[in-house]
Scaffold this motif. Structure first.
Motif, short mmCIF file in Angstrom:
data_model
loop_
_atom_site.label_atom_id
_atom_site.label_comp_id
_atom_site.label_asym_id
_atom_site.label_seq_id
_atom_site.Cartn_x
_atom_site.Cartn_y
_atom_site.Cartn_z
N ASN A 112 -3.53 4.30 -2.42
CA ASN A 112 -4.72 4.60 -1.62
C ASN A 112 -4.95 6.11 -1.46
O ASN A 112 -4.06 6.92 -1.70
N LYS A 113 -6.15 6.45 -1.02
CA LYS A 113 -6.62 7.83 -0.78
C LYS A 113 -7.03 8.53 -2.07
O LYS A 113 -6.86 9.73 -2.23
N SER A 114 -7.59 7.77 -3.01
CA SER A 114 -7.99 8.33 -4.31
C SER A 114 -9.09 9.37 -4.15
O SER A 114 -9.33 10.17 -5.06
N ASP A 115 -9.78 9.39 -2.99
CA ASP A 115 -10.80 10.42 -2.75
C ASP A 115 -10.17 11.81 -2.61
O ASP A 115 -10.86 12.82 -2.79
N LEU A 116 -8.88 11.87 -2.29
CA LEU A 116 -8.21 13.18 -2.10
C LEU A 116 -7.63 13.66 -3.42
O LEU A 116 -6.43 13.96 -3.52
N ALA A 117 -8.49 13.74 -4.44
CA ALA A 117 -8.03 14.02 -5.81
C ALA A 117 -7.24 15.33 -5.88
O ALA A 117 -6.23 15.41 -6.59
N GLU A 118 -7.64 16.33 -5.14
CA GLU A 118 -6.99 17.64 -5.26
C GLU A 118 -5.59 17.62 -4.64
O GLU A 118 -4.78 18.50 -4.91
N GLN A 119 -5.31 16.62 -3.81
CA GLN A 119 -3.96 16.51 -3.23
C GLN A 119 -3.13 15.41 -3.89
O GLN A 119 -2.04 15.09 -3.43
N TRP A 120 -3.68 14.82 -4.96
CA TRP A 120 -3.02 13.67 -5.58
C TRP A 120 -1.70 14.08 -6.19
O TRP A 120 -1.61 15.12 -6.84
N GLN A 121 -0.65 13.29 -5.96
CA GLN A 121 0.69 13.71 -6.39
C GLN A 121 1.44 12.64 -7.18
O GLN A 121 2.62 12.80 -7.46
N VAL B 177 0.83 -1.20 0.00
CA VAL B 177 0.00 0.00 0.00
C VAL B 177 0.87 1.26 0.00
O VAL B 177 1.87 1.33 0.72
N ALA B 178 0.49 2.24 -0.84
CA ALA B 178 1.12 3.56 -0.83
C ALA B 178 0.01 4.60 -0.79
O ALA B 178 -1.15 4.29 -1.01
N ASP B 179 0.40 5.84 -0.47
CA ASP B 179 -0.54 6.95 -0.33
C ASP B 179 -0.32 7.90 -1.51
O ASP B 179 0.76 8.50 -1.62
N GLY B 180 -1.31 8.01 -2.38
CA GLY B 180 -1.17 8.80 -3.59
C GLY B 180 -0.95 10.28 -3.35
O GLY B 180 -0.56 11.01 -4.26
N THR B 181 -1.15 10.74 -2.12
CA THR B 181 -0.91 12.15 -1.80
C THR B 181 0.50 12.36 -1.24
O THR B 181 0.89 13.48 -0.98
N ARG B 182 1.23 11.26 -1.02
CA ARG B 182 2.59 11.37 -0.48
C ARG B 182 3.55 10.52 -1.31
O ARG B 182 3.72 9.32 -1.06
N PRO B 183 4.21 11.14 -2.32
CA PRO B 183 5.08 10.37 -3.23
C PRO B 183 6.15 9.58 -2.48
O PRO B 183 6.58 8.53 -2.96
N CYS C 249 -1.92 -3.24 -10.21
CA CYS C 249 -1.96 -1.99 -9.46
C CYS C 249 -3.37 -1.42 -9.51
O CYS C 249 -4.01 -1.44 -10.56
N PHE C 250 -3.87 -0.96 -8.37
CA PHE C 250 -5.20 -0.34 -8.31
C PHE C 250 -5.10 0.96 -7.53
O PHE C 250 -4.32 1.05 -6.57
N THR C 251 -5.92 1.95 -7.89
CA THR C 251 -6.11 3.08 -6.99
C THR C 251 -7.31 2.74 -6.11
O THR C 251 -8.30 2.18 -6.57
N THR C 252 -7.18 3.07 -4.83
CA THR C 252 -8.21 2.68 -3.86
C THR C 252 -8.53 3.86 -2.95
O THR C 252 -7.77 4.81 -2.85
N SER C 253 -9.67 3.74 -2.27
CA SER C 253 -9.99 4.67 -1.18
C SER C 253 -10.71 3.92 -0.07
O SER C 253 -11.78 3.35 -0.29
N ALA C 254 -10.08 3.93 1.10
CA ALA C 254 -10.75 3.34 2.26
C ALA C 254 -11.92 4.20 2.68
O ALA C 254 -12.88 3.71 3.29
N LEU C 255 -11.86 5.51 2.31
CA LEU C 255 -12.93 6.42 2.69
C LEU C 255 -14.18 6.19 1.82
O LEU C 255 -15.26 5.95 2.34
N SER C 256 -13.99 6.24 0.50
CA SER C 256 -15.15 6.09 -0.40
C SER C 256 -15.47 4.62 -0.68
O SER C 256 -16.57 4.30 -1.09
N GLY C 257 -14.49 3.75 -0.48
CA GLY C 257 -14.67 2.34 -0.79
C GLY C 257 -14.28 1.97 -2.21
O GLY C 257 -14.38 0.81 -2.60
N GLU C 258 -13.76 2.94 -2.97
CA GLU C 258 -13.38 2.64 -4.36
C GLU C 258 -12.40 1.48 -4.43
O GLU C 258 -11.37 1.49 -3.76
#
Ligand code: GDP
Ligand code: MG
Length: 161
Positions: free
Chosen positions: A123-132, A90-96, A147-156
């Motif tokens: 993960n954290k695909s719901d934070l689109a405006e912070q996506w990096q 797992v990685a966080d798409g808002t933190r390269p 590889c998938f983009t996911t969101s634990a918040l939205s469930g994507e």
């Protein structure tokens, strides 16, 4: 029933514990409580073939720096990974920086456990405006099966509702 062991691995605070909560309990909490050691959860899923299997999900604490060196996986991590059928990295798409950690872990694990599929969850695909992170950065990660983009918040790409 057949069982399969899946391990959640990745940098701190990328959402490993949250993804498991979303998948197993259909819940999301804002709070952040560092996982100490390992927490095991199970969920029975039905495969497209109609067979049921029990997923045994090991939520492992943030990876030890030793696990990020090529050919160096900590003995504690090796203990956790024993008998694993798959790894969710797992990685966080808002933190390269967390993708860099995933790249290092992926490389070390692909060398040691070449036969275990490794799937990257960005993960954290719901934070689109912070996506990096863009797709180009995913190309040089060794050993990834998918590889998938996911969101634990939205469930994507987590919950099948
Ligand atoms: P872990 O250390 O990898 O187990 O990370 P946690 O699951 O504890 O999550 C770390 C923080 O990120 C917490 O504050 C979560 O609420 C938050 N978080 C986790 N997943 C997501 C997500 O998909 N979207 C958003 N917006 N926040 C998330
Ligand atoms: Mg955790």
């Amino acid at each position: 029933m057949r069982a399969r062991k899946v391990c959640m691995i990745g940098d701190f605070a990328v959402g490993k514990t949250s993804l498991v909560s979303r998948f197993v309990h259909s819940t999301f909490g804002e709070g952040y409580l560092t996982t100490v050691g390992v927490k095991v959860d199970t969920k029975v899923i039905r495969l497209p073939s109609g067979d049921d299997i029990k997923l045994v999900i090991w939520d492992i604490e943030g990876a030890d720096p030793a696990d990020r060196e090529p050919d160096s996986i900590s003995s504690r991590m090796k203990t956790y990974l024993q008998g694993a059928d798959g790894i969710l990295l797992v990685a966080d798409g808002t933190r390269p920086g967390t993708l860099e950690v995933a790249r290092q872990i992926g490389g070390a694990f692909a060398t040691e456990y070449g036969d275990i599929p490794i799937v990257l969850l960005l993960n954290k695909s719901d934070l689109a405006e912070q996506w990096q992170v863009d797709e180009g950065q995913l190309k040089d990660i060794d050993g990834l099966t998918q590889c998938f983009t996911t969101s634990a918040l939205s469930g994507e790409n987590v919950a099948r509702t």
